[in-house]
Design a protein around this motif. Sequence first.
Motif, PDB file in Angstrom:
ATOM      1  N   TYR A  89       0.813  -1.213   0.000  1.00  0.00           N
ATOM      2  CA  TYR A  89       0.000   0.000   0.000  1.00  0.00           C
ATOM      3  C   TYR A  89       0.850   1.268   0.000  1.00  0.00           C
ATOM      4  O   TYR A  89       0.313   2.375   0.005  1.00  0.00           O
ATOM      5  N   VAL A  90       2.171   1.112   0.033  1.00  0.00           N
ATOM      6  CA  VAL A  90       3.076   2.258   0.114  1.00  0.00           C
ATOM      7  C   VAL A  90       3.596   2.571  -1.277  1.00  0.00           C
ATOM      8  O   VAL A  90       4.157   1.697  -1.950  1.00  0.00           O
ATOM      9  N   ILE A  91       3.420   3.813  -1.725  1.00  0.00           N
ATOM     10  CA  ILE A  91       3.871   4.207  -3.053  1.00  0.00           C
ATOM     11  C   ILE A  91       4.741   5.457  -2.949  1.00  0.00           C
ATOM     12  O   ILE A  91       4.591   6.261  -2.019  1.00  0.00           O
ATOM     13  N   GLU A  92       5.650   5.609  -3.900  1.00  0.00           N
ATOM     14  CA  GLU A  92       6.502   6.789  -3.940  1.00  0.00           C
ATOM     15  C   GLU A  92       5.653   8.055  -4.074  1.00  0.00           C
ATOM     16  O   GLU A  92       4.742   8.112  -4.894  1.00  0.00           O
ATOM     17  N   LYS A  93       5.943   9.038  -3.233  1.00  0.00           N
ATOM     18  CA  LYS A  93       5.235  10.319  -3.143  1.00  0.00           C
ATOM     19  C   LYS A  93       3.832  10.189  -2.582  1.00  0.00           C
ATOM     20  O   LYS A  93       3.070  11.153  -2.579  1.00  0.00           O
ATOM     21  N   GLY A  94       3.494   8.990  -2.086  1.00  0.00           N
ATOM     22  CA  GLY A  94       2.224   8.813  -1.403  1.00  0.00           C
ATOM     23  C   GLY A  94       2.353   9.195   0.062  1.00  0.00           C
ATOM     24  O   GLY A  94       3.424   9.591   0.544  1.00  0.00           O
ATOM     25  N   SER A  95       1.254   9.082   0.798  1.00  0.00           N
ATOM     26  CA  SER A  95       1.233   9.444   2.215  1.00  0.00           C
ATOM     27  C   SER A  95       1.318   8.208   3.092  1.00  0.00           C
ATOM     28  O   SER A  95       0.816   7.135   2.737  1.00  0.00           O
ATOM     29  N   ILE A  96       1.957   8.368   4.243  1.00  0.00           N
ATOM     30  CA  ILE A  96       2.018   7.305   5.240  1.00  0.00           C
ATOM     31  C   ILE A  96       2.057   7.954   6.610  1.00  0.00           C
ATOM     32  O   ILE A  96       2.506   9.102   6.750  1.00  0.00           O
ATOM     33  N   THR A  97       1.554   7.245   7.612  1.00  0.00           N
ATOM     34  CA  THR A  97       1.541   7.769   8.976  1.00  0.00           C
ATOM     35  C   THR A  97       2.510   6.959   9.832  1.00  0.00           C
ATOM     36  O   THR A  97       2.379   5.740   9.939  1.00  0.00           O
ATOM     37  N   ILE A  98       3.477   7.650  10.429  1.00  0.00           N
ATOM     38  CA  ILE A  98       4.473   7.006  11.289  1.00  0.00           C
ATOM     39  C   ILE A  98       4.364   7.619  12.678  1.00  0.00           C
ATOM     40  O   ILE A  98       4.564   8.823  12.858  1.00  0.00           O
ATOM     41  N   ASN A  99       3.998   6.782  13.660  1.00  0.00           N
ATOM     42  CA  ASN A  99       3.767   7.267  15.029  1.00  0.00           C
ATOM     43  C   ASN A  99       2.844   8.487  15.045  1.00  0.00           C
ATOM     44  O   ASN A  99       3.057   9.441  15.788  1.00  0.00           O
ATOM     45  N   GLY A 100       1.838   8.445  14.169  1.00  0.00           N
ATOM     46  CA  GLY A 100       0.832   9.499  14.138  1.00  0.00           C
ATOM     47  C   GLY A 100       1.176  10.685  13.273  1.00  0.00           C
ATOM     48  O   GLY A 100       0.380  11.620  13.159  1.00  0.00           O
ATOM     49  N   ILE A 101       2.346  10.682  12.618  1.00  0.00           N
ATOM     50  CA  ILE A 101       2.814  11.817  11.831  1.00  0.00           C
ATOM     51  C   ILE A 101       2.567  11.565  10.355  1.00  0.00           C
ATOM     52  O   ILE A 101       3.003  10.544   9.810  1.00  0.00           O
ATOM     53  N   SER A 102       1.891  12.477   9.702  1.00  0.00           N
ATOM     54  CA  SER A 102       1.657  12.381   8.265  1.00  0.00           C
ATOM     55  C   SER A 102       2.942  12.728   7.523  1.00  0.00           C
ATOM     56  O   SER A 102       3.482  13.828   7.664  1.00  0.00           O
ATOM     57  N   LEU A 103       3.444  11.779   6.716  1.00  0.00           N
ATOM     58  CA  LEU A 103       4.699  11.975   5.994  1.00  0.00           C
ATOM     59  C   LEU A 103       4.549  11.541   4.540  1.00  0.00           C
ATOM     60  O   LEU A 103       3.675  10.736   4.202  1.00  0.00           O
ATOM     61  N   THR A 104       5.429  12.079   3.699  1.00  0.00           N
ATOM     62  CA  THR A 104       5.452  11.723   2.286  1.00  0.00           C
ATOM     63  C   THR A 104       6.565  10.710   2.031  1.00  0.00           C
ATOM     64  O   THR A 104       7.691  10.883   2.497  1.00  0.00           O
ATOM     65  N   VAL A 105       6.237   9.655   1.311  1.00  0.00           N
ATOM     66  CA  VAL A 105       7.199   8.601   1.007  1.00  0.00           C
ATOM     67  C   VAL A 105       8.160   9.093  -0.077  1.00  0.00           C
ATOM     68  O   VAL A 105       7.728   9.494  -1.162  1.00  0.00           O
ATOM     69  N   ASN A 106       9.458   9.062   0.214  1.00  0.00           N
ATOM     70  CA  ASN A 106      10.475   9.449  -0.772  1.00  0.00           C
ATOM     71  C   ASN A 106      10.693   8.366  -1.818  1.00  0.00           C
ATOM     72  O   ASN A 106      10.749   8.623  -3.008  1.00  0.00           O
ATOM     73  N   SER A 107      10.848   7.150  -1.323  1.00  0.00           N
ATOM     74  CA  SER A 107      11.100   6.021  -2.214  1.00  0.00           C
ATOM     75  C   SER A 107      10.582   4.752  -1.562  1.00  0.00           C
ATOM     76  O   SER A 107      10.391   4.697  -0.340  1.00  0.00           O
ATOM     77  N   CYS A 108      10.367   3.736  -2.382  1.00  0.00           N
ATOM     78  CA  CYS A 108       9.813   2.478  -1.870  1.00  0.00           C
ATOM     79  C   CYS A 108      10.308   1.345  -2.754  1.00  0.00           C
ATOM     80  O   CYS A 108      10.224   1.422  -3.981  1.00  0.00           O
ATOM     81  N   GLN A 109      10.837   0.294  -2.119  1.00  0.00           N
ATOM     82  CA  GLN A 109      11.272  -0.881  -2.862  1.00  0.00           C
ATOM     83  C   GLN A 109      11.202  -2.107  -1.968  1.00  0.00           C
ATOM     84  O   GLN A 109      11.551  -2.041  -0.803  1.00  0.00           O
ATOM     85  N   GLU A 110      10.724  -3.202  -2.518  1.00  0.00           N
ATOM     86  CA  GLU A 110      10.573  -4.467  -1.802  1.00  0.00           C
ATOM     87  C   GLU A 110       9.892  -4.235  -0.455  1.00  0.00           C
ATOM     88  O   GLU A 110       8.740  -3.841  -0.413  1.00  0.00           O
ATOM     89  N   ASN A 111      10.587  -4.469   0.652  1.00  0.00           N
ATOM     90  CA  ASN A 111       9.939  -4.319   1.964  1.00  0.00           C
ATOM     91  C   ASN A 111      10.458  -3.102   2.720  1.00  0.00           C
ATOM     92  O   ASN A 111      10.406  -3.053   3.948  1.00  0.00           O
ATOM     93  N   ARG A 112      10.979  -2.101   1.990  1.00  0.00           N
ATOM     94  CA  ARG A 112      11.535  -0.907   2.627  1.00  0.00           C
ATOM     95  C   ARG A 112      10.985   0.356   1.973  1.00  0.00           C
ATOM     96  O   ARG A 112      10.649   0.364   0.791  1.00  0.00           O
ATOM     97  N   PHE A 113      10.907   1.405   2.772  1.00  0.00           N
ATOM     98  CA  PHE A 113      10.565   2.709   2.219  1.00  0.00           C
ATOM     99  C   PHE A 113      11.355   3.773   2.986  1.00  0.00           C
ATOM    100  O   PHE A 113      11.856   3.531   4.090  1.00  0.00           O
TER     101      PHE A 113
END
Length: 217
Positions: A131-155
């Motif tokens: 569900y994680v895509i480059e330049k998409g949104s993700i929440t880490i410890n409640g913080i809205s952040l933009t994904v820089n890059s994503c590959q295999e099981n890492r982002f």
Amino acid sequence: MFTGIIQGLGTVVEKRAAGGGMVFGLESDFAISDPKEGESIATNGVCLTARNFSGNRFLVDVSPESLSRTGLGRLKLGSRVNLERALRLSDRLGGHIVSGHVDGLGMVEERRESGDFTLFHFSLDPSLIKYVIEKGSITINGISLTVNSCQENRFAVSIIPHTLAVTTLGELKQGDRVNIEVDIIGKYVEKLLGGHGGPREASSKISPSFLAEHGFL
């Protein structure tokens, strides 16, 4: 519902077992104006019901389900947490749509300084990384952040100095676990396409070609 824009930090001032779950006493570093008994407050990204307000202190109950899915059980007296009160209809949606329902835990694989910015690499279970895509949104410890890059099981995410200073991200080190909530829109799209919860109903007009035609893919 939340936005992932942290309002301030809380400190764990009480921790005790209760009914198979836990009760935490939290003290915020910001004024909680007009508190409502039973209101929702996201604590490290977990939507919890706040009660027994006294100044900036309040209690939250954490269920066994939340303890099993999140890192709240690892908190100690003195631990700091990110806090966000629930979104009001009149508020700006400064981050993205955050439910406060944590999907799972991620791990800090790398932390690296890059000029004024801090680059974090996180590992995540394959069931969630999809569900994680480059330049998409993700929440880490409640913080809205933009994904820089994503590959295999890492982002990776890049953190600006302000976010590092006003949240608990500055305390993270390699090997630490964090609460992750993926973008809820991706999960809805998957279900509509039949990837989760059974095949699409025959009457549905949503398909990969439909999404591509309308600019979603």
